[in-house]
Write a protein that holds these residues in place. Structure first.
Motif, short mmCIF file in Angstrom:
data_model
loop_
_atom_site.label_atom_id
_atom_site.label_comp_id
_atom_site.label_asym_id
_atom_site.label_seq_id
_atom_site.Cartn_x
_atom_site.Cartn_y
_atom_site.Cartn_z
N GLN A 102 0.82 -1.21 0.00
CA GLN A 102 0.00 0.00 0.00
C GLN A 102 0.86 1.27 0.00
O GLN A 102 0.42 2.33 0.47
CB GLN A 102 -0.94 0.01 1.21
CG GLN A 102 -2.01 -1.04 1.17
CD GLN A 102 -1.73 -2.19 2.14
OE1 GLN A 102 -1.01 -2.04 3.12
NE2 GLN A 102 -2.28 -3.35 1.84
N VAL A 107 1.36 6.76 -9.26
CA VAL A 107 0.75 5.95 -10.31
C VAL A 107 0.41 4.59 -9.72
O VAL A 107 0.94 4.20 -8.67
CB VAL A 107 1.67 5.78 -11.55
CG1 VAL A 107 1.95 7.13 -12.20
CG2 VAL A 107 2.97 5.09 -11.16
N ARG A 108 -0.41 3.83 -10.38
CA ARG A 108 -0.81 2.51 -9.89
C ARG A 108 0.33 1.50 -10.09
O ARG A 108 0.85 1.35 -11.20
CB ARG A 108 -2.06 2.06 -10.63
CG ARG A 108 -2.66 0.83 -10.06
CD ARG A 108 -3.97 0.56 -10.73
NE ARG A 108 -4.45 -0.74 -10.30
CZ ARG A 108 -5.65 -1.18 -10.53
NH1 ARG A 108 -6.50 -0.45 -11.22
NH2 ARG A 108 -6.00 -2.37 -10.11
N VAL A 109 0.72 0.83 -9.01
CA VAL A 109 1.73 -0.23 -9.06
C VAL A 109 1.21 -1.42 -8.27
O VAL A 109 0.43 -1.26 -7.33
CB VAL A 109 3.10 0.22 -8.51
CG1 VAL A 109 3.67 1.36 -9.33
CG2 VAL A 109 3.02 0.61 -7.06
N GLY A 110 1.66 -2.61 -8.64
CA GLY A 110 1.24 -3.82 -7.95
C GLY A 110 1.92 -4.02 -6.62
O GLY A 110 1.36 -4.60 -5.69
N ASP A 111 3.15 -3.54 -6.49
CA ASP A 111 3.92 -3.76 -5.28
C ASP A 111 5.15 -2.86 -5.31
O ASP A 111 5.64 -2.49 -6.37
CB ASP A 111 4.37 -5.23 -5.19
CG ASP A 111 4.96 -5.63 -3.85
OD1 ASP A 111 4.72 -4.94 -2.84
OD2 ASP A 111 5.68 -6.64 -3.81
#
Length: 122
Positions: A102, A107-111
């Motif tokens: 979290q 930007v959107r990242v998975g991890d």
């Protein structure tokens, strides 16, 4: 040096680590993977828990490291956990990955994760 390893993946603890005040206040889950290098030959022959490491105790120690005093960087947390692993005299090296799923990102990242290795070698 032996290539034998004991590996624990997906250890979860709630910590208050980060550089932002809201991370410190709200906390978040951290996920840790550890790979401990050690000679497993004796344990393989003896089939005795006393000749290896107690996975339960190791996982509990990792969670305690996650949940204790906050740090700014997950690099520091990974180092803390690696040093905890190396307190066991059977372990000659520890590779630790700390995941911060979290992590606040623009930007959107998975991890987001860091991996480091520490050893008892000078």
């Amino acid at each position: 040096m032996t290539a034998d390893q004991v590996v624990l993946t997906g250890i979860v603890g709630r910590g208050h680590h980060g550089v932002y005040a809201f991370e410190r206040d709200q906390g978040q889950d951290f996920v840790v993977d550890v790979a401990c290098t050690m000679d497993l030959g004796v344990a393989a022959r003896s089939d005795d828990l006393a000749d290896t490491i107690d996975y339960s105790a190791l996982a509990t120690a990792v969670v305690a490291d996650i949940e204790r005093d906050p740090v700014n960087l997950i690099e520091k947390l990974a180092d803390r956990i690696a040093r905890t692993c190396l307190r066991n005299p059977r372990i000659t090296a520890a590779t630790v990955t700390v995941h911060k799923p979290q992590a606040p990102m623009p930007v959107r990242v998975g991890d987001v994760a860091v991996t480091l290795t520490r050893s008892t070698a000078p």
